[in-house]
Design a protein around this motif. Structure first.
Motif, PDB file in Angstrom:
ATOM      1  N   ILE A  89       0.845  -1.193   0.000  1.00  0.00           N
ATOM      2  CA  ILE A  89       0.000   0.000   0.000  1.00  0.00           C
ATOM      3  C   ILE A  89       0.886   1.250   0.000  1.00  0.00           C
ATOM      4  N   ALA A  90       0.340   2.321  -0.605  1.00  0.00           N
ATOM      5  CA  ALA A  90       1.044   3.602  -0.568  1.00  0.00           C
ATOM      6  C   ALA A  90       0.792   4.214   0.803  1.00  0.00           C
ATOM      7  N   TRP A  91       1.860   4.515   1.514  1.00  0.00           N
ATOM      8  CA  TRP A  91       1.716   5.069   2.863  1.00  0.00           C
ATOM      9  C   TRP A  91       1.711   6.601   2.800  1.00  0.00           C
ATOM     10  N   ASN A  92       2.577   7.131   1.951  1.00  0.00           N
ATOM     11  CA  ASN A  92       2.535   8.569   1.649  1.00  0.00           C
ATOM     12  C   ASN A  92       3.157   8.767   0.268  1.00  0.00           C
ATOM     13  N   ILE A 118       9.090  -1.791   4.175  1.00  0.00           N
ATOM     14  CA  ILE A 118       8.970  -0.427   3.653  1.00  0.00           C
ATOM     15  C   ILE A 118       9.816  -0.306   2.392  1.00  0.00           C
ATOM     16  N   MET A 119       9.327   0.472   1.426  1.00  0.00           N
ATOM     17  CA  MET A 119      10.079   0.723   0.188  1.00  0.00           C
ATOM     18  C   MET A 119       9.912   2.193  -0.195  1.00  0.00           C
ATOM     19  N   PRO A 120      10.957   2.799  -0.773  1.00  0.00           N
ATOM     20  CA  PRO A 120      10.724   4.098  -1.415  1.00  0.00           C
ATOM     21  C   PRO A 120       9.841   3.844  -2.629  1.00  0.00           C
ATOM     22  N   ARG A 121       8.815   4.650  -2.851  1.00  0.00           N
ATOM     23  CA  ARG A 121       7.887   4.332  -3.949  1.00  0.00           C
ATOM     24  C   ARG A 121       8.561   4.420  -5.309  1.00  0.00           C
ATOM     25  N   ILE A 122       9.458   5.397  -5.436  1.00  0.00           N
ATOM     26  CA  ILE A 122      10.209   5.519  -6.688  1.00  0.00           C
ATOM     27  C   ILE A 122      11.681   5.275  -6.371  1.00  0.00           C
ATOM     28  N   LEU A 123      12.294   4.357  -7.101  1.00  0.00           N
ATOM     29  CA  LEU A 123      13.711   4.075  -6.880  1.00  0.00           C
ATOM     30  C   LEU A 123      14.579   5.150  -7.532  1.00  0.00           C
ATOM     31  N   ASN A 124      15.873   5.147  -7.160  1.00  0.00           N
ATOM     32  CA  ASN A 124      16.807   6.142  -7.711  1.00  0.00           C
ATOM     33  C   ASN A 124      16.785   6.165  -9.243  1.00  0.00           C
ATOM     34  N   ASP A 125      16.528   4.983  -9.854  1.00  0.00           N
ATOM     35  CA  ASP A 125      16.562   4.919 -11.320  1.00  0.00           C
ATOM     36  C   ASP A 125      15.207   5.266 -11.947  1.00  0.00           C
ATOM     37  N   GLY A 126      14.246   5.698 -11.105  1.00  0.00           N
ATOM     38  CA  GLY A 126      12.979   6.162 -11.648  1.00  0.00           C
ATOM     39  C   GLY A 126      11.896   5.107 -11.722  1.00  0.00           C
ATOM     40  N   ARG A 127      12.232   3.839 -11.482  1.00  0.00           N
ATOM     41  CA  ARG A 127      11.199   2.808 -11.557  1.00  0.00           C
ATOM     42  C   ARG A 127      10.343   2.800 -10.287  1.00  0.00           C
ATOM     43  N   GLN A 128       9.095   2.382 -10.434  1.00  0.00           N
ATOM     44  CA  GLN A 128       8.233   2.196  -9.264  1.00  0.00           C
ATOM     45  C   GLN A 128       8.639   0.896  -8.572  1.00  0.00           C
ATOM     46  N   SER A 129       8.847   0.974  -7.278  1.00  0.00           N
ATOM     47  CA  SER A 129       9.448  -0.164  -6.582  1.00  0.00           C
ATOM     48  C   SER A 129       8.531  -1.378  -6.495  1.00  0.00           C
ATOM     49  N   HIS A 130       7.207  -1.178  -6.610  1.00  0.00           N
ATOM     50  CA  HIS A 130       6.322  -2.329  -6.406  1.00  0.00           C
ATOM     51  C   HIS A 130       6.084  -3.136  -7.677  1.00  0.00           C
ATOM     52  N   ILE A 131       6.690  -2.712  -8.792  1.00  0.00           N
ATOM     53  CA  ILE A 131       6.467  -3.435 -10.051  1.00  0.00           C
ATOM     54  C   ILE A 131       7.768  -4.091 -10.516  1.00  0.00           C
ATOM     55  N   LYS A 132       7.731  -5.384 -10.733  1.00  0.00           N
ATOM     56  CA  LYS A 132       8.906  -6.100 -11.246  1.00  0.00           C
ATOM     57  C   LYS A 132       9.037  -5.816 -12.738  1.00  0.00           C
ATOM     58  N   THR A 133      10.280  -5.758 -13.221  1.00  0.00           N
ATOM     59  CA  THR A 133      10.492  -5.370 -14.624  1.00  0.00           C
ATOM     60  C   THR A 133      11.365  -6.376 -15.355  1.00  0.00           C
ATOM     61  N   PHE A 160      -6.342 -12.415  11.780  1.00  0.00           N
ATOM     62  CA  PHE A 160      -6.521 -11.240  10.940  1.00  0.00           C
ATOM     63  C   PHE A 160      -5.527 -10.178  11.397  1.00  0.00           C
ATOM     64  N   SER A 161      -4.626  -9.803  10.490  1.00  0.00           N
ATOM     65  CA  SER A 161      -3.626  -8.778  10.815  1.00  0.00           C
ATOM     66  C   SER A 161      -3.991  -7.497  10.087  1.00  0.00           C
ATOM     67  N   LEU A 162      -3.684  -6.388  10.733  1.00  0.00           N
ATOM     68  CA  LEU A 162      -4.063  -5.107  10.148  1.00  0.00           C
ATOM     69  C   LEU A 162      -2.861  -4.180  10.127  1.00  0.00           C
ATOM     70  N   ILE A 163      -2.724  -3.467   9.010  1.00  0.00           N
ATOM     71  CA  ILE A 163      -1.746  -2.377   8.979  1.00  0.00           C
ATOM     72  C   ILE A 163      -2.497  -1.110   8.608  1.00  0.00           C
ATOM     73  N   GLY A 164      -2.202  -0.041   9.311  1.00  0.00           N
ATOM     74  CA  GLY A 164      -2.915   1.201   9.040  1.00  0.00           C
ATOM     75  C   GLY A 164      -1.986   2.392   9.174  1.00  0.00           C
ATOM     76  N   ASN A 165      -2.492   3.508   8.742  1.00  0.00           N
ATOM     77  CA  ASN A 165      -1.721   4.746   8.844  1.00  0.00           C
ATOM     78  C   ASN A 165      -1.999   5.416  10.192  1.00  0.00           C
ATOM     79  N   HIS A 166      -1.021   6.168  10.689  1.00  0.00           N
ATOM     80  CA  HIS A 166      -1.265   7.044  11.833  1.00  0.00           C
ATOM     81  C   HIS A 166      -0.799   8.431  11.434  1.00  0.00           C
TER      82      HIS A 166
END
Lengths: 1014, 273
Positions: free
Chosen positions: A314-317, A432-447, A816-822
């Motif tokens: 999920i996108a956290w921010n 946790i992942m940076p959403r955009i990697l240094n090389d510009g790719r989105q981290s959640h998509i394999k290429t 049931f596990s939950l992750i949420g934003n604060h």
């Protein structure tokens, strides 16, 4: 040339004020767990070294490496017991415990690394074997050496050698031989003739631990009859009309319940005796888990990656995304609690590392289900006493989590007799992942691209962990294979995690996945779907010991390995990062578009499996489900006065499900990474139980993540719909208690079920499947209502054990596990009452819902079953609950709530006591309003009922007015104030109905599950 | 000038993220430096002003916590580390990093930086790993540059082997006299200063360390190590009981240590050799 075997032994020196703490721990363990009082225990660590070093070099290594010159005494090629200064009085019993051949020995690996630091030119084939020498003085006369030995070691992975009193009297202390593994000889791939009778097909499956049913075996048989398949195979020089052993194994892994979730994908004919419903369900997973999430995805932008990867993202921010996954490691933990559990936790860490282009694990959760620690019935042969399972699992998860530098932030331990057959060990990880990697790719998509090079990274492959996936798809028997047991190596994995994350940030990773169940057959097999083909050369795979067969290399589940795809032009950079981190990275193949998974051993073809057949060829199961409402004896309530009610509360607080787990949880690191805002414990003495965990993963920033869990298998005995609904509500309530952002919450479903497929061995399969259907329907309805999408999940469907002909099935269990934003962790709320005089409110409606409650189970256990668990189970009202939860989090954001605690196990009375522990306070509370607002609820239901949607809060007196305004639309009751006295009392219409001393309650609550006797 | 900090990583060190964060919060530039990048010469330790060895489980604590990493530094980086210390630059070891510095002989150390081990960290008397909060008191007579103007802080301890011991009790007196016993566990209900040599009861002293020692410095006062984790209390919202306290949010109680070192470098870097 290696010809010499040297030995080193090390023990604690005799210094004043320096105890042998290792020995003392064993002494305490025998006293606490086995009521055996031994005068003294000492321990020596032993290292057997096979190397080309000379005597002098070994001697120097004793002081420079093996022993600490200040606090330890070490000898080479001798025994510490021979020293009269260290051991002036010789022991009465000595037991030498070492590993069996081939078992992972992490300390030995570390020692070898240390030896290489001292002697960089040491022979590359040097080996070290570690073991422990236990020395005992003053053993009770009625205890035999064998009784001591069996409690010290696990025969599945370890050996023990006893030196009895007679041996000790003549100073003869026996030492085990070093565990040399007999060398394997390479066997060429065999082919397996499937043109046999149906009975024979089943035998092939059973004998090979393939866990394939007849329909699946026949589907494979049919595949090899196809002309085009035979033509393709002839061209490759593979047996034309029958599978190789590697192919059959690869199909068995890929089609295993563990990997392909056949029961959740099955077509189910569901009948309900109560409602007369008669329907077909095409896949529980699609219908009740995936579809709701896909529907919710239409309305939000933060669901980045769901279901298809190793964990949900999920996108956290704007900058960061979070991912979460939980796994179970039940069967291995039953056989070797330590190794099984450790492998579980480091395994799920790799799911995070293998998500997208690589995420960093930042928090673990651990939820265990065990038999009761005080169980005094017979333990089935081949299984451990629940207390020993508990110790081993705890120790494995502690080692795995702590050594990996990942904090264990939240968890639970649940006890029930039926977990004696199979403990449940749920290990979860947040990444946790940076959403955009240094090389510009989105981290959640394999290429991936065709032609990318396939690497295996991390540990080597051994015979450990062959058949894990298929084994977990079978029930546990006395003959369960020890090869399914492995011990994790957290340091090898930690080095690999550091290395992979550096490679990710350097833009080198195109695809990555974990090697877990099914080994390379699954990891490469699955990634191959992305490019429609892969070529794999098994002869390149680094091995722990030579001579493994190709099929074994293909399916071995040896740990600490990732499969990574790298562009050809990046290989040199990737390898140099691996070398720097001292991580092994080896090219084993490449991605193709051939439409098939092609496996070779050097030039020899081993397997050729068309992608479509491998991944879509498994036939859908057709299953029968029938719901018949179970009938239970009702609860017999005792006569009572305020004192006896106080005593009931005290007994409830000492129930293992309710009692403090502090001793156990303290030995998990829950604060590494410097992000821990709401910790497992809170309150003035740091010992009151927290609800959800809150972390602030970016140091110095105030946005947080909330992690919580819900698990209530008790309710399954009456209705799994209520059970599942209660789990989800509990996870969400816990998150609400710390102030979660209700607009950004996601869930994870982990089912652990007994086998729900009707068969001779499982005559009640239809009912168990109906239980699964009902739990899934709750998941669908409640998650939709709470706007709480499931983003990943897992199921383990064979949690039965047959021991001595008796079948023990776990209660249907959902975690049931939950992750949420604060939004702002500075506004987070903890569960402990804060100040004397603060006003206590119960929020939410209380109903007469005591069926399958903790109270009902306690009365049942105390009455030997005369009192039953029957009655109404908590019903969920999602609309009412969610509206209340929103008002509560709103009040928290205004800083109006001083404390908030989930009202669940053992009800309101237990919740009040727990909040008082955190403030060293008492409480005198009036429950008249709770009783009068619902005419059906009696004193039992009010004090101990577990109605959903209720939260106990305390408010500073000057905030009460504003708080009550925010609560105007909800049911709430002002109960009283936090009191400075030691008394907890509940008053109804002027009459005290329960009175107890807080210090006594604290004693019951903290004493019940203390891990060591004082 | 902005001080540069080398925060070591690799082989099971696992607190480098928050250790980098606290130095950056204190105004320094902190780099994650894999030990092997110093060994292979890719990075020069002398380019840095501060070296930090973070907590973790280097080599899984096998053969004794910090032992194998200590050997890697003692044998693989001997001259680089000695030159760094002799140049008058501050070094800190936290938890596993402290164990490393003690096992390699840098702490309590000697004037020659001979890297001879004189003390050790034994298993806690409890026999197992624990994560709990403790109160620390700093020695007002210590010349350790890391603890200047500090009295008490609350921080988590997270270790299994934190009992500070030595084979020669006389050494303790010498270290005490030289102000090297920089930080001790203290009963928070007492009034500052009240540190005592009598071992405090568990869990006030979580490990039953001799003389309640939580951390020590070398004779120069520049090399400092401690078992507890000041970097884990970098912000007020990470405290064990912050939800019970009426506080103004901001930096946590552990930050002063890192500010002290950064300030020291700013004031003294011209004298570094």
């Amino acid at each position: 040339m290696i010809s010499v075997i040297d030995s080193v032994e090390v023990t604690t020196r005799n210094l004043p004020d320096l105890p042998d703490s290792r020995g003392n721990s064993i002494k305490k363990l025998f006293l606490t767990d086995h009521s055996i009082n031994i005068d003294t225990v000492r321990i020596a660590l032993r290292y057997d070294i096979k190397s080309n070093l000379n005597n002098l070099q070994i001697k120097r290594a004793v002081s420079d490496l093996f022993s600490d010159p200040i606090i330890e005494y070490g000898v080479s090629n001798s025994q510490v017991l021979k020293s009269n200064s260290v051991f002036p009085v010789k022991p009465n019993l000595v037991i030498h415990v070492g590993f069996k051949p081939g078992v992972t020995d992490n300390a030995a690996q570390a020692a070898l690394d240390g030896l290489i630091t001292l002697y960089p030119d040491i022979s590359q084939s040097s080996q070290i074997f570690t073991s422990k020498v236990y020395m005992f003085w003053g053993i009770p006369a009625d205890i035999t050496p064998e009784e001591i030995a069996i409690k010290l070691h696990n025969p599945m992975i370890e050996r023990a050698l006893i030196s009895t009193k007679n041996d000790c009297d003549i100073n003869k202390w026996n030492i085990l031989n070093i565990p040399i593994r007999k060398s394997y000889s390479f066997t060429k791939p065999k082919s397996i003739n499937l043109e046999v009778s149906d009975d024979e097909l089943i035998k092939i499956s059973e004998k090979g631990l393939l866990a394939l049913n007849l329909i699946e075996m026949k589907t494979i048989q049919t595949h090899y009859r196809l002309v085009e398949v035979q033509q393709a195979r002839s061209k490759l020089n593979l047996p034309k009309n029958m599978p190789t052993d590697a192919e059959l194994e690869c199909l068995a892994q890929t089609w295993s319940e563990h990997c392909s979730h056949k029961i959740f994908a099955a077509s189910i004919h569901h009948v309900d005796d109560e409602t007369k419903e008669d329907t077909k369900i095409d896949s529980l997973f699609k219908t009740y888990i995936m579809n709701p999430t896909l529907d919710m995805q239409k309305n939000v932008e933060w669901l980045l990656s769901i279901f298809h990867d190793n964990s949900g993202v999920i996108a956290w921010n704007e900058q960061w995304s979070l991912c979460i996954k939980a796994e179970t490691h039940n069967s291995p933990s039953a056989l070797d609690p330590f190794g099984g559990a450790m492998t579980g936790i480091v395994g799920v860490n790799r799911d995070i590392l293998g998500t997208g282009l690589g995420a960093k694990p930042i928090a673990n959760t651990d939820i265990f289900c065990f038999g009761p620690p005080d169980y005094d019935g017979q333990v089935p042969k081949g299984l451990f006493h629940p207390r020993r399972v508990f110790r081993g699992v705890h120790s494995g998860v502690r080692t795995g989590g702590n050594e990996s530098g990942i904090p264990t932030v939240n968890g639970a331990i649940v006890f029930d007799n039926r977990y004696i057959g199979k403990p449940l060990v749920y290990c979860g990880t947040i990444g946790i992942m940076p959403r955009i990697l240094n090389d510009g790719r989105q981290s959640h998509i394999k290429t991936p691209s065709i032609g990318d090079i396939i690497y295996t990274v991390g540990g080597k492959v051994g015979s450990d962990g062959i058949h894990g996936a298929t084994f977990s798809s079978l029930e546990l028997t006395e003959e369960s294979p020890s090869s399914a047991v492995q011990i994790g190596d957290p340091i090898t994995q930690k080095k690999m995690i550091d290395m992979i994350l550096e490679a990710r940030d350097s833009g080198l990773i195109q695809v990555i996945t974990d090697n877990g169940a099914g080994g390379l057959s699954s990891s490469v097999g699955e990634l191959a779907e992305l490019t429609n083909g892969a070529y794999l050369d098994l002869s390149k795979v680094p091995l722990k010991h030579p001579g493994l067969s190709p099929w074994e290399i293909l399916v071995s589940e040896s740990q600490e390995r990732m499969t990574v795809g790298i562009s050809p032009e990046d290989c040199a950079d990737f390898e140099s990062i691996a070398e720097l981190h001292e991580v092994e990275a080896t090219i084993i193949g490449k991605f193709t578009s051939s439409g098939a998974f092609e496996v070779y051993f050097g030039k020899e073809p081993v397997a050729y499996l068309p992608m479509q057949f491998l991944h879509e060829g498994c036939p859908q199961l057709e299953l029968e489900s029938e719901w018949i409402k179970p009938i239970h004896t009702v609860i017999k309530f005792p006569t009572h006065d305020k004192e006896s009610m106080g005593d009931i509360l005290s007994r409830l607080m000492a129930r293992p499900n309710v009692a403090s787990k502090e001793w156990w949880v303290r030995s998990y690191d829950h604060e590494v990474i410097g992000q821990s805002v709401i910790k497992p414990f809170c309150g003035v003495n740091h010992d009151a139980p927290g609800d959800a965990a809150v972390i602030a993963p970016i140091q110095g920033q105030t946005q947080g993540a909330v992690i919580s869990n819900g698990i209530v298998p008790r309710y399954s005995d009456i209705d799994t719909y209520a059970m599942a609904a209660a789990c989800i509500d509990e996870a969400l309530r816990n998150a609400v208690c710390v102030g979660v952002d209700l607009d950004l919450i996601a869930g994870l479903d982990n089912f652990c079920w007994p086998d729900p497929v009707e068969s001779l061995k499982t005559p009640d399969g239809r009912y168990k499947l109906a239980q699964l259907v009902r739990a899934n329907r709750a998941l669908d309805e409640v998650c939709r209502a709470y706007n709480l999408p499931c983003i990943s999940g897992k199921d383990s469907m064979k949690n039965d054990a047959t021991i001595n002909g008796k079948k023990i099935s776990v209660p249907p269990t959902l975690l049931f596990s939950l992750i949420g934003n604060h939004k702002d962790v500075r506004k987070a709320v903890s569960s402990d009452f804060k100040e004397f005089g603060d006003i206590i409110y119960l929020l939410g409606e209380t109903h007469q819902e005591l069926g399958a409650s903790e109270l009902a189970f306690m009365f049942r256990d105390e009455s030997n079953g005369v009192s039953g668990i029957g009655g109404e189970v908590p019903k969920i009202n999602t609309t009412r609950n969610l509206a209340l939860y929103r008002s509560i989090t709103n009040a928290m954001s205004k800083g109006l709530i001083a404390s908030a605690h989930d009202c669940s196990d053992a009800g309101l009375a237990a919740a009040v006591a727990e909040c008082c522990f955190g403030c060293d306070s008492g409480a005198i509370l009036d429950i008249s309003k709770v009783m009068s607002s619902n005419i059906n609820v009696d004193i039992w239901g009010t004090l101990f009922g577990e109605s959903l949607g209720r939260i106990l809060v305390s408010i500073k007196p000057n905030n009460c007015k504003e708080f009550e305004k925010l609560m105007a639309d909800h049911e709430y009751s002002l109960l009283g104030a936090v009191d400075s006295g030691d008394n907890i009392a509940f008053i109804n219409s002027g009459k005290t109905v329960l009175s107890a001393s807080m210090s006594k309650l604290r004693e019951s609550w903290k004493g019940a599950l203390n891990g060591e006797s004082n | 000038m902005q001080p540069k900090v080398a925060v070591l990583s690799g082989f099971g060190i696992n607190c480098e993220t928050e250790t980098i964060a606290v130095f950056e919060m204190a105004g320094a530039k902190a780099d994650r430096v894999h030990v092997n990048r110093l060994v292979n010469g890719e990075i020069n330790l002398e380019d840095y002003h501060i070296m930090a060895v973070p907590g973790g489980f280097s080599f899984g604590d096998h053969l004794g916590s910090g032992r194998l990493m200590g050997n890697r530094l003692r044998f693989g980086l001997r001259n680089q580390v000695r030159d760094f210390v002799k140049a008058g630059k501050p070094v800190i070891g936290i938890c596993n990093g402290f164990q490393v510095l003690v096992k390699m002989g840098l702490l309590p150390g000697d004037d020659d930086v001979s890297l001879t081990q004189t003390a050790s960290l034994a298993l806690n008397d409890s026999g197992h790993y624990e994560n709990r909060w403790a109160t620390l008191e700093f020695n007002p007579d210590s010349h350790c540059i890391w603890i200047k103007d500090m009295t008490r802080i609350r921080v988590p301890v997270r270790h299994g082997e934190g009992k500070f011991v030595t084979s020669d009790k006389q050494l303790l007196d010498e270290w005490e006299k030289a102000g090297q016993l920089a930080v001790k566990y203290v009963d928070p209900s007492t009034i500052y200063p009240s540190s005592s040599n009598d071992v405090l009861p568990y869990p006030i002293s979580p490990n039953q360390s001799w003389r309640n020692i939580a951390g020590v410095c070398d004779p120069s006062g520049l090399v400092f190590g401690l078992m507890p984790h000041p970097e884990a209390n970098h912000s007020t919202w990470l405290g064990a009981t912050w939800t019970r306290e009426n506080i103004e949010h901001g930096e946590g109680e552990g930050m002063k240590i890192f500010h002290n070192a950064v300030k020291y470098v700013r004031e003294h870097h011209s004298s570094f050799e």
